[in-house]
Design an enzyme around this catalytic site. Sequence first.
Site, PDB file in Angstrom:
ATOM      1  N   HIS A  33      -5.098  -0.606   6.159  1.00 39.75           N
ATOM      2  CA  HIS A  33      -4.864   0.019   7.365  1.00 39.75           C
ATOM      3  C   HIS A  33      -5.850   0.093   8.421  1.00 39.75           C
ATOM      4  O   HIS A  33      -6.549   1.087   8.768  1.00 39.75           O
ATOM      5  CB  HIS A  33      -4.783   1.532   7.013  1.00 39.75           C
ATOM      6  CG  HIS A  33      -5.779   2.377   5.875  1.00 39.75           C
ATOM      7  ND1 HIS A  33      -6.804   1.855   5.922  1.00 39.75           N
ATOM      8  CD2 HIS A  33      -5.430   3.243   4.915  1.00 39.75           C
ATOM      9  CE1 HIS A  33      -7.668   2.636   4.993  1.00 39.75           C
ATOM     10  NE2 HIS A  33      -6.531   3.109   4.152  1.00 39.75           N
ATOM     11  N   ASN A  57      -5.364   9.405   7.614  1.00 40.58           N
ATOM     12  CA  ASN A  57      -6.888   8.595   7.254  1.00 40.58           C
ATOM     13  C   ASN A  57      -6.733   7.033   7.191  1.00 40.58           C
ATOM     14  O   ASN A  57      -5.838   6.807   6.312  1.00 40.58           O
ATOM     15  CB  ASN A  57      -7.767   9.245   6.351  1.00 40.58           C
ATOM     16  CG  ASN A  57      -9.022   8.905   6.207  1.00 40.58           C
ATOM     17  OD1 ASN A  57      -9.640   8.448   7.503  1.00 40.58           O
ATOM     18  ND2 ASN A  57      -9.741   8.731   5.201  1.00 40.58           N
ATOM     19  N   HIS A 112       0.793  -1.288   0.022  1.00 42.17           N
ATOM     20  CA  HIS A 112       0.082   0.045  -0.103  1.00 42.17           C
ATOM     21  C   HIS A 112       0.967   1.311  -0.006  1.00 42.17           C
ATOM     22  O   HIS A 112       1.510   1.694   1.028  1.00 42.17           O
ATOM     23  CB  HIS A 112      -0.897   0.027   1.340  1.00 42.17           C
ATOM     24  CG  HIS A 112      -2.023   1.053   1.288  1.00 42.17           C
ATOM     25  ND1 HIS A 112      -3.333   0.862   2.011  1.00 42.17           N
ATOM     26  CD2 HIS A 112      -2.110   2.451   0.629  1.00 42.17           C
ATOM     27  CE1 HIS A 112      -3.785   1.964   1.809  1.00 42.17           C
ATOM     28  NE2 HIS A 112      -3.134   3.004   1.195  1.00 42.17           N
ATOM     29  N   ASP A 154      -9.180   3.209  -2.864  1.00 41.54           N
ATOM     30  CA  ASP A 154      -8.497   3.745  -1.807  1.00 41.54           C
ATOM     31  C   ASP A 154      -8.489   5.411  -1.781  1.00 41.54           C
ATOM     32  O   ASP A 154      -8.202   5.873  -2.649  1.00 41.54           O
ATOM     33  CB  ASP A 154      -6.883   3.229  -1.567  1.00 41.54           C
ATOM     34  CG  ASP A 154      -6.483   3.752  -0.224  1.00 41.54           C
ATOM     35  OD1 ASP A 154      -7.079   3.598   0.844  1.00 41.54           O
ATOM     36  OD2 ASP A 154      -5.119   4.339  -0.351  1.00 41.54           O
ATOM     37  N   PHE A 188      -4.733  14.343   4.687  1.00 43.72           N
ATOM     38  CA  PHE A 188      -4.498  13.350   5.551  1.00 43.72           C
ATOM     39  C   PHE A 188      -3.321  12.574   4.955  1.00 43.72           C
ATOM     40  O   PHE A 188      -3.273  12.314   3.720  1.00 43.72           O
ATOM     41  CB  PHE A 188      -5.576  12.029   5.288  1.00 43.72           C
ATOM     42  CG  PHE A 188      -6.965  12.585   6.030  1.00 43.72           C
ATOM     43  CD1 PHE A 188      -7.271  12.575   7.416  1.00 43.72           C
ATOM     44  CD2 PHE A 188      -7.995  13.162   5.298  1.00 43.72           C
ATOM     45  CE1 PHE A 188      -8.267  13.020   7.983  1.00 43.72           C
ATOM     46  CE2 PHE A 188      -9.205  13.689   6.146  1.00 43.72           C
ATOM     47  CZ  PHE A 188      -9.279  13.480   7.406  1.00 43.72           C
ATOM     48  N   HIS A 238     -10.684   0.540   1.321  1.00 42.09           N
ATOM     49  CA  HIS A 238     -10.712   1.645   2.256  1.00 42.09           C
ATOM     50  C   HIS A 238     -11.995   1.544   3.043  1.00 42.09           C
ATOM     51  O   HIS A 238     -12.951   1.973   2.411  1.00 42.09           O
ATOM     52  CB  HIS A 238     -10.365   2.710   1.407  1.00 42.09           C
ATOM     53  CG  HIS A 238     -10.200   4.073   2.483  1.00 42.09           C
ATOM     54  ND1 HIS A 238      -9.304   4.899   2.641  1.00 42.09           N
ATOM     55  CD2 HIS A 238     -11.311   4.577   2.655  1.00 42.09           C
ATOM     56  CE1 HIS A 238      -9.617   5.968   3.415  1.00 42.09           C
ATOM     57  NE2 HIS A 238     -10.932   5.553   3.315  1.00 42.09           N
ATOM     58  N   LEU A 277       2.095   6.508  -5.143  1.00 45.92           N
ATOM     59  CA  LEU A 277       3.130   7.149  -5.760  1.00 45.92           C
ATOM     60  C   LEU A 277       2.732   8.410  -6.589  1.00 45.92           C
ATOM     61  O   LEU A 277       3.653   9.119  -6.921  1.00 45.92           O
ATOM     62  CB  LEU A 277       3.634   6.236  -6.797  1.00 45.92           C
ATOM     63  CG  LEU A 277       4.395   4.854  -6.400  1.00 45.92           C
ATOM     64  CD1 LEU A 277       4.700   3.881  -7.450  1.00 45.92           C
ATOM     65  CD2 LEU A 277       5.516   5.102  -5.573  1.00 45.92           C
ATOM     66  N   ASP A 323       1.203   2.423   3.696  1.00 45.76           N
ATOM     67  CA  ASP A 323       0.448   3.656   3.365  1.00 45.76           C
ATOM     68  C   ASP A 323       1.136   4.989   3.111  1.00 45.76           C
ATOM     69  O   ASP A 323       0.601   5.786   3.412  1.00 45.76           O
ATOM     70  CB  ASP A 323      -0.997   3.727   4.317  1.00 45.76           C
ATOM     71  CG  ASP A 323      -1.943   4.715   3.652  1.00 45.76           C
ATOM     72  OD1 ASP A 323      -1.748   4.817   2.550  1.00 45.76           O
ATOM     73  OD2 ASP A 323      -2.768   5.127   4.568  1.00 45.76           O
TER      74      ASP A 323
END
Length: 426
Positions: A232, A278, A60, A152, A323, A179, A63, A305
């Site tokens: 996450h 988040n 996760h 996500d 976030f 997500h 980029l 993440d």
Amino acid sequence: MGRLFQGAVVVDPMTGQSRVLDLLVEGQMIAQIGVDLETSSHEVIDLRGLHVLPGLIDPHVHLREPGQTHKETIETGTMAAAAGGFTQICCMPNTSPIVDSSEWVTFIRTTADRFGYATVHPIAAITKGSKGEELTDFDALKKAGAVGFSDDGRGVQSARVMRDALMAAKLLDLPIIVHAEDETLSGAGCMNAGDVAQQLQVPGILSSAETVMIARDVILAQETGAHVHMCHVSPEAAVSVIRYAKQQHVHVTAEVTPHHLLLTDELVLTLGAQAKVNPPLRSEADRAACVRGLLDGTLDMVATDHAPHTEEEKARGLVSGPFGFVGLEVSFPLLYTAFVKSGILSLEKLAYMMSTAPAKHFHLPGGRIEVGGLADFVAVDIAHERRVDVARFRSKGRNTPFVNRMLYGFPVMTIHRGQTVFLDAQ
Ligand SMILES: NC(=O)N[C@@H](CC(=O)O)C(=O)O
Ligand SMILES: [Zn+2]
Ligand SMILES: [Zn+2]
């Protein structure tokens, strides 16, 4: 002539055993593993005093390319990956435009291959524009190299759309990557709903915003037989739901981030927007539940993440700043120092959760060091302590709440497909 990496303690996450071994690399592959291998005719690289792990794999990462190259690029993001010991990463499609067509999947893979710092596996959007309405062309996206589907950054609000996505992904044997956020419950919150948010008089994000969607999606995964992967994970109740779903043999996997394992919402008092992420940093009970979930296998793997943002964006403050934290360059040392050095977790188990497990559940190569396997590995230094120096990050992002922490276990050398892609100059 090959490259002979000599004298490191080689960590085997499969057998749980580690010993001093030499690795002979020829081309992109590991040709030989053994004690005191013949050195003549090879380039010798002395790794005595270091530990070698299979190249880390991050399921996760953001980029930011295409479209948000002021935050990160495929080049800087994969350089950061290499510096953090990661040889393979999966990247999220919440770019601009959203990665919802095979052209962008191909663009990301070929761009990453051109630089060669790390292998990038794109995750494509579940819905067109990640709007939560119309499914993308899963078949074409898979053919282009997508390893899973996710919207996500946002939750898929419609249970019907999520169910259709799970059915379509199951036919292709790919995961739907969730997500989990019910927007009717998270609202305009900027941090965890709790005492600290009350004290600061800012809107909170309920734990239930995450947990109800995780519960919904494990039920849908059970009904459809599809593989659902939870991103996450942060609240205690969500860990309990996943644990229960696994007992019911639902095909569910889950990841947890270093920040949810190590930090709580108290940090927002001192760091403000620098502690805004988040899902949000939660309570101490939630944090402790995530650690227990990782130790008992409810949470299968670690994900950074990695979510780079510029300093100007973060400077907008707790309520209106974006976030996210960068994570690639600090995750291994953070978890090594917090859990392995303190004796809570073995180094082999940490290597399993940062390499072998993501390889297994996302059907990726690597995740172990073996003859005939890819020469993807990282040498880390567990003997020396060093400060997290954001000025030395390869990432364009400096947004980490772990700035200036003293940590052990920083990578010294990263080998990707037989090439040295990171070498610590210090
Ligand atoms: N995690 C975050 O706080 N931010 C991510 C989005 C996401 O992972 O949901 C981002 O793209 O910035
Ligand atoms: Zn997310
Ligand atoms: Zn993300």
